[in-house]
Design a protein around this motif. Structure first.
Motif, PDB file in Angstrom:
ATOM      1  N   GLY A   7       0.794  -1.229  -0.091  1.00 20.34           N
ATOM      2  CA  GLY A   7       0.134   0.028  -0.071  1.00 20.34           C
ATOM      3  C   GLY A   7       0.697   1.310   0.006  1.00 20.34           C
ATOM      4  N   GLY A 250      -3.675  -1.287   8.004  1.00 20.04           N
ATOM      5  CA  GLY A 250      -4.704  -1.250   7.017  1.00 20.04           C
ATOM      6  C   GLY A 250      -5.074  -2.613   6.473  1.00 20.04           C
ATOM      7  N   ARG A 252      -6.486  -3.581   2.529  1.00 15.27           N
ATOM      8  CA  ARG A 252      -6.980  -3.309   1.258  1.00 15.27           C
ATOM      9  C   ARG A 252      -7.494  -4.443   0.302  1.00 15.27           C
ATOM     10  NH1 ARG A 252      -4.771  -2.555  -4.382  1.00 15.27           N
ATOM     11  NH2 ARG A 252      -2.920  -3.679  -3.768  1.00 15.27           N
ATOM     12  N   ARG A 253      -8.249  -4.280  -0.311  1.00 16.19           N
ATOM     13  CA  ARG A 253      -9.002  -5.484  -1.366  1.00 16.19           C
ATOM     14  C   ARG A 253      -8.261  -5.721  -2.466  1.00 16.19           C
ATOM     15  NH1 ARG A 253     -12.867  -8.960  -1.071  1.00 16.19           N
ATOM     16  NH2 ARG A 253     -13.649  -8.236   0.670  1.00 16.19           N
TER      17      ARG A 253
END
Length: 451
Positions: A7, A250, A252-253
């Motif tokens: 990310g 975090g 994230r898809r």
């Protein structure tokens, strides 16, 4: 296992753009159930021949046997294989004629072999600790054992020149992934009933048990991979791929579908099934980028393994290999395996006319130009007599309806069974021949009736 949180990585750190280069390389023929692992420049594959289990390295110099194990008479072997550039881990499972577990043994050795036992052969009939899982990272191997009477599970790390070190996990948890000083395992969420898929991912230090992150996954967890910096990949129950930042900072898809994700350097590789049955393909997602198709389509992709340079996978009876920056391809390069793959879209029981014309829906999943070329036959359900045949030529990634006309004798037999309210069972046999002359044979069952 590999490193890197995607990310926060800028575009300059992404994989190179897909190169205009050759299609995947076919390394060797393989059965779907064979295990695969990467060990530096070599791809490792398990092979079973009677009572013998062999681990074969497929490398730049050709094939080389790394280890062989023979099981007792009347039994058959199975394998659980894991490897890194410096070490191999192998669990040899002995099964009875009824496929019951008889014993298990853990072996290990350098990537070039030979392999040696890390403990005794453990029988399933006693109270010894059966090795049931092994993961390798660098020169370390983490072993999961279960007492033969299912009374206890434990984990321990094997390091060169040291006694095995016990790893403490919560009750009913197992190590799902291993990288550097970290392990990943899963737990049930608060109030979650027993029997549900776990919904919490835990990343912890295996030496101390200290937890680095706890990440809820509401959709349930099917599979996990972890990197040495604490980032993780999660395969969701029912399909879907998530990436988790180090420390759980975090989520994230990556994809709403996809299975069995694993790290390939900083990228993620996973299995993606198409909307129709018999339409598997790998996908790869570079840091910060959308996923893209990878490799060649197949009716069924079995094992696959990845490192920071390439992916190897089993499909269409072959072990294939491609670098991470390779584009998607219509077929493998010329080699030891057929380059075309056909699939029969079965329409279950089918009514046909009195003229005995049977339409068959054939799909060319993958093929080098000019596509899937060959002949399809209908045979009796015992496969002993040809009832009719037709030629076909189908471009890659296309399906066509091919009509086969039954001979007079076959039409009469089908009519007799149809009057009794029964569908006639037939065998569909299609043979494709690729541009290099290699044959690929598809067989499937089909039922028809004539009214």
């Amino acid at each position: 296992m590999s490193r890197g949180w995607w990310g926060a990585v800028v575009v300059a750190c992404a994989l190179p753009a897909p190169a205009a280069q050759a299609a995947p390389t076919a390394l060797a023929r393989a059965a779907p159930e064979q295990e695969l692992a990467l060990a530096g420049d070599a791809a490792l594959v398990s092979r079973v021949a009677g009572r013998d289990l062999s681990i074969v390295a497929l490398g730049p110099g050709g094939e080389r046997t790394v280890g062989v194990r023979r099981v007792p008479a009347g039994a058959s072997p199975d394998a659980r294989l894991t490897a890194s550039a410096s070490r191999i881990g192998l669990i040899v499972i002995t099964e009875t004629r009824r496929s019951d577990l008889a014993s298990a043994e853990l072996l290990s050795g350098p990537a070039a072999g030979p392999l040696a036992p890390l403990g005794p052969v453990v029988s399933s009939r006693g109270s010894g600790m059966l090795p049931v899982g092994a993961l390798v990272d660098g020169d370390r191997l983490i072993e999961t054992r279960i007492r033969a009477d299912l009374g206890r599970i434990d984990h321990r790390v094997h390091e060169p020149g040291r006694e095995p070190l016990a790893v403490t996990l919560p009750e009913d948890s197992s190590v799902d992934a291993f990288a550097g000083d970290l392990i990943a395992y899963t737990r049930r969420g608060p109030g979650q009933p027993a029997g549900d898929e776990d919904r919490v991912l835990v990343v912890a230090e295996w030496r101390t048990g200290a937890i680095r992150s706890r990440t809820p996954v509401p959709g349930g967890i099917e599979s996990v991979d972890v990197a040495a910096d604490g980032s993780a990949l999660v395969g969701e129950d029912g399909g879907g791929v998530l990436e988790v930042a180090p420390g759980g900072a975090g989520v994230r898809r990556i994809s709403r579908d996809g299975l069995r994700p694993q790290f390939a350097g900083r990228a993620a590789v996973y299995l993606r099934s198409g909307p129709r049955e018999g339409d598997d393909r790998l996908a790869i997602a570079a840091p910060g980028a959308a996923p893209r198709p990878f490799g060649v389509r197949s009716a069924e992709i079995g094992s696959f393994a990845a490192d920071e340079r390439r992916v190897v996978w089993a499909a269409n009876g072959c072990v294939l290999s491609a670098p991470l920056d390779a584009p998607a391809a219509a077929a493998p390069d010329p080699g030891p395996c057929p380059r075309s793959e056909l699939y029969f879209d079965d329409e279950l029981s089918q009514r046909v006319g009195r003229d005995g014309r049977v339409p068959l829906l054939l799909r060319c999943i993958a093929a080098a130009p000019p596509g899937c070329v060959g002949r399809v036959e209908l045979r009796g359900d015992a496969g002993d007599r040809r009832l009719g045949s037709a030629r076909f030529a189908i471009p890659a990634a296309t399906r066509r309806r091919i009509v086969v006309r039954l001979d007079r004798r076959a039409r009469a037999a089908v009519r007799r069974e149809s009057r009794l309210g029964l569908g006639a069972g037939l065998e569909v046999r299609a043979v494709t021949v690729d541009p290099d002359g290699r044959r690929s044979v598809l067989t499937d069952g089909h039922a028809i009736e004539i009214r």
